[in-house]
Scaffold this active site. Structure first.
Site, mmCIF file in Angstrom:
data_model
loop_
_atom_site.group_PDB
_atom_site.id
_atom_site.type_symbol
_atom_site.label_atom_id
_atom_site.label_comp_id
_atom_site.label_asym_id
_atom_site.label_seq_id
_atom_site.Cartn_x
_atom_site.Cartn_y
_atom_site.Cartn_z
ATOM 1 C CB SER A 139 -0.689 -0.282 1.458
ATOM 2 O OG SER A 139 -1.369 1.378 1.253
ATOM 3 C CE1 TYR A 152 -4.672 -2.093 4.887
ATOM 4 C CE2 TYR A 152 -4.112 0.207 4.747
ATOM 5 C CZ TYR A 152 -4.030 -0.885 4.210
ATOM 6 O OH TYR A 152 -4.058 -1.035 2.873
HETATM 7 P P1 NAD Z 1 -11.731 -5.826 -0.668
HETATM 8 O O1 NAD Z 1 -12.035 -6.026 0.558
HETATM 9 O O2 NAD Z 1 -11.644 -5.383 -2.029
HETATM 10 O O3 NAD Z 1 -10.983 -7.088 -0.825
HETATM 11 C C1 NAD Z 1 -9.885 -7.748 0.417
HETATM 12 C C2 NAD Z 1 -10.203 -9.124 -0.022
HETATM 13 O O4 NAD Z 1 -9.038 -9.808 1.075
HETATM 14 C C3 NAD Z 1 -11.730 -9.820 -0.368
HETATM 15 O O5 NAD Z 1 -11.437 -10.774 -1.308
HETATM 16 C C4 NAD Z 1 -11.648 -10.374 1.628
HETATM 17 O O6 NAD Z 1 -12.584 -11.837 1.218
HETATM 18 C C5 NAD Z 1 -10.073 -10.867 1.299
HETATM 19 N N1 NAD Z 1 -9.737 -11.169 3.088
HETATM 20 C C6 NAD Z 1 -10.090 -11.124 4.306
HETATM 21 N N2 NAD Z 1 -10.014 -11.425 5.358
HETATM 22 C C7 NAD Z 1 -9.656 -12.641 4.939
HETATM 23 C C8 NAD Z 1 -9.077 -13.683 5.520
HETATM 24 N N3 NAD Z 1 -9.152 -13.701 6.685
HETATM 25 N N4 NAD Z 1 -8.791 -14.891 4.820
HETATM 26 C C9 NAD Z 1 -8.876 -15.317 3.344
HETATM 27 N N5 NAD Z 1 -9.304 -13.300 3.006
HETATM 28 C C10 NAD Z 1 -9.793 -12.624 3.380
HETATM 29 O O7 NAD Z 1 -10.040 -5.262 -0.102
HETATM 30 P P2 NAD Z 1 -9.308 -4.421 -1.272
HETATM 31 O O8 NAD Z 1 -9.376 -2.901 -1.559
HETATM 32 O O9 NAD Z 1 -9.794 -5.159 -2.560
HETATM 33 O O10 NAD Z 1 -7.726 -4.925 -0.693
HETATM 34 C C11 NAD Z 1 -7.151 -6.158 -0.960
HETATM 35 C C12 NAD Z 1 -5.505 -5.211 -0.499
HETATM 36 O O11 NAD Z 1 -5.861 -4.478 -1.646
HETATM 37 C C13 NAD Z 1 -5.882 -5.642 0.744
HETATM 38 O O12 NAD Z 1 -4.246 -5.663 1.374
HETATM 39 C C14 NAD Z 1 -5.595 -3.815 1.158
HETATM 40 O O13 NAD Z 1 -5.165 -3.440 2.444
HETATM 41 C C15 NAD Z 1 -4.623 -3.783 -0.391
HETATM 42 N N6 NAD Z 1 -4.796 -1.947 -0.766
HETATM 43 C C16 NAD Z 1 -5.765 -1.570 -0.697
HETATM 44 C C17 NAD Z 1 -5.993 -0.163 -1.318
HETATM 45 C C18 NAD Z 1 -7.189 0.444 -1.632
HETATM 46 O O14 NAD Z 1 -7.618 1.722 -1.881
HETATM 47 N N7 NAD Z 1 -8.650 -0.302 -1.431
HETATM 48 C C19 NAD Z 1 -4.424 0.870 -1.052
HETATM 49 C C20 NAD Z 1 -3.957 0.159 -0.942
HETATM 50 C C21 NAD Z 1 -3.741 -1.322 -0.620
#
Ligand code: NAD
Length: 257
Positions: A139, A152
Site C-alpha cells: 500500500s 495497517y
Molecule cells: P476488499 O475488501 O475488496 O478485498 C479484500 C479481500 O481479502 C476480499 O476478497 C476478502 O474476502 C479477503 N479477505 C479478508 N479477510 C480474509 C481472510 N481472513 N482470509 C482470506 N481472505 C480474506 O479490499 P481491497 O481494497 O480489494 O484490498 C485488497 C488488498 O489491497 C488489501 O491487502 C489492501 O490492504 C490493499 N490495498 C487496498 C487499497 C485500496 O484503496 N482499496 C489501497 C492500498 C492497498
C-alpha cells in the site's frame, strides 16, 4: 505477453483488487486459484465465470488467511503455484490508545503474516518449476503513514520489508518478489472506511472522499483494480525478470509528495 501454463494463486480474491488481479492474470492466460475465507456458491461461481470468459483453469479454494495452517494448506491444495499474489487484507481505523487488540492481531495476521506462510509454502514449488513470481499487495501505507491506521501501516511496512528480504533470498534464482503499493482504489475495503472517517473528522461522505482520501492522491482520481491487475501482469513478464525486491507505486503521485 502470455502466462499460459502458469498457475496463479491470489489470496483474498473474491472481491476488489484481488479479483481485478485474478481477471488480468486470467486474461493473460494464467490458470487462477481464487481464495477467501467464505465458502459460498457465489465464490465458486466467480471461478467458473473466469474459466468461461478467458478459457483458463479457475478454481476457488476456501482458506482463512488469519490462520497460518490454512495459508499453507491453500498453497498445498493449489497444486502448482508459479505466481503468488498476497492480496488478502482488512482495515480498521482508530486512535492507538483505543485500537481494539483483536483488530490489531487480525490485521497483522491477515495483512502481513499470511504472506510469510504462503511464501514459505510456495517457494519450494517455484524452485521445482524453475520459475516464480511473487507479487505482494502492500500500500502507499507501506511507504508512508496516516493517523488512526497503526496496525495497517505497521503490517504494510512489514510486507515491504519482507518483500525485500525474500527477493535477496531468491536473487540468484529465476524467481522475483516485489510489492505493489496502491493509493486509494474504490473497493469494498475503502467504502467501509468512509463512515468511520466521516465520524472522526465530522465530515460528509463527499468531503471524506475529496478532502481526506483523494487529498493525498495528487491525480485526484481513484486508481482502478484493472490498473493493479495490469501492474501484476507486468511483474510476471520477461521484461520484469530483473525487477526484484522493490515497490511499484500505483498511487496517482501520493508518495511523490
Ligand atoms: P476488499 O475488501 O475488496 O478485498 C479484500 C479481500 O481479502 C476480499 O476478497 C476478502 O474476502 C479477503 N479477505 C479478508 N479477510 C480474509 C481472510 N481472513 N482470509 C482470506 N481472505 C480474506 O479490499 P481491497 O481494497 O480489494 O484490498 C485488497 C488488498 O489491497 C488489501 O491487502 C489492501 O490492504 C490493499 N490495498 C487496498 C487499497 C485500496 O484503496 N482499496 C489501497 C492500498 C492497498
Amino acid at each position: 505477453m502470455s502466462l499460459k501454463g502458469k498457475t496463479a494463486v491470489i489470496t483474498g480474491s473474491n472481491s476488489g483488487i484481488g479479483l481485478g488481479i485474478a481477471r488480468e492474470l486470467a486474461r493473460a492466460g494464467a490458470d487462477v486459484v481464487l481464495n477467501s475465507f467464505t465458502d459460498r456458491a457465489e465464490d465458486h461461481e466467480l471461478a467458473s465465470q473466469l474459466a468461461a470468459e478467458f478459457g483458463v483453469g479457475a478454481r476457488y479454494i476456501q482458506a482463512d488467511m488469519s490462520k497460518g495452517s490454512e495459508c499453507r494448506a491453500l498453497i498445498e491444495q493449489a497444486g502448482a503455484c508459479d505466481i503468488l499474489v498476497n492480496n488478502a487484507g482488512i482495515q480498521h481505523v482508530a486512535p492507538i490508545e483505543s485500537f481494539p487488540e483483536e483488530k490489531w492481531d487480525a490485521i497483522i495476521a491477515i495483512n502481513m503474516s499470511s504472506a510469510y506462510h504462503t511464501m514459505a509454502a510456495a517457494l519450494p514449488k517455484m524452485r521445482a518449476a524453475g520459475w516464480g513470481r511473487i507479487v505482494n499487495i502492500a500500500s502507499a501505507h507501506g511507504l508512508t503513514a496516516s493517523p488512526y491506521k497503526s496496525a495497517y501501516v505497521a503490517a504494510k511496512h512489514g510486507v515491504v520489508g519482507m518483500t525485500k528480504t525474500v527477493a535477496l533470498e531468491t536473487a540468484e534464482e529465476p524467481i522475483t518478489c516485489n510489492a505493489i503499493c496502491p493509493g486509494y482504489v474504490l473497493t469494498p475495503l475503502v467504502e467501509a472506511q468512509i463512515p468511520d472517517t466521516m465520524e472522526k473528522y465530522n465530515m460528509s461522505r463527499e468531503d471524506v472522499v475529496k478532502k481526506v482520501m483523494l487529498e493525498r492522491q495528487p491525480s485526484r482520481e481513484f486508481a482502478t483494480v484493472e490498473q493493479m491487475g495490469g501492474t501484476a501482469v507486468f511483474l510476471c513478464s520477461d521484461a520484469a525478470a530483473q525487477i526484484t525486491g522493490t515497490t511499484i507505486s500505483v498511487d496517482g503521485g501520493w508518495t511523490a509528495l
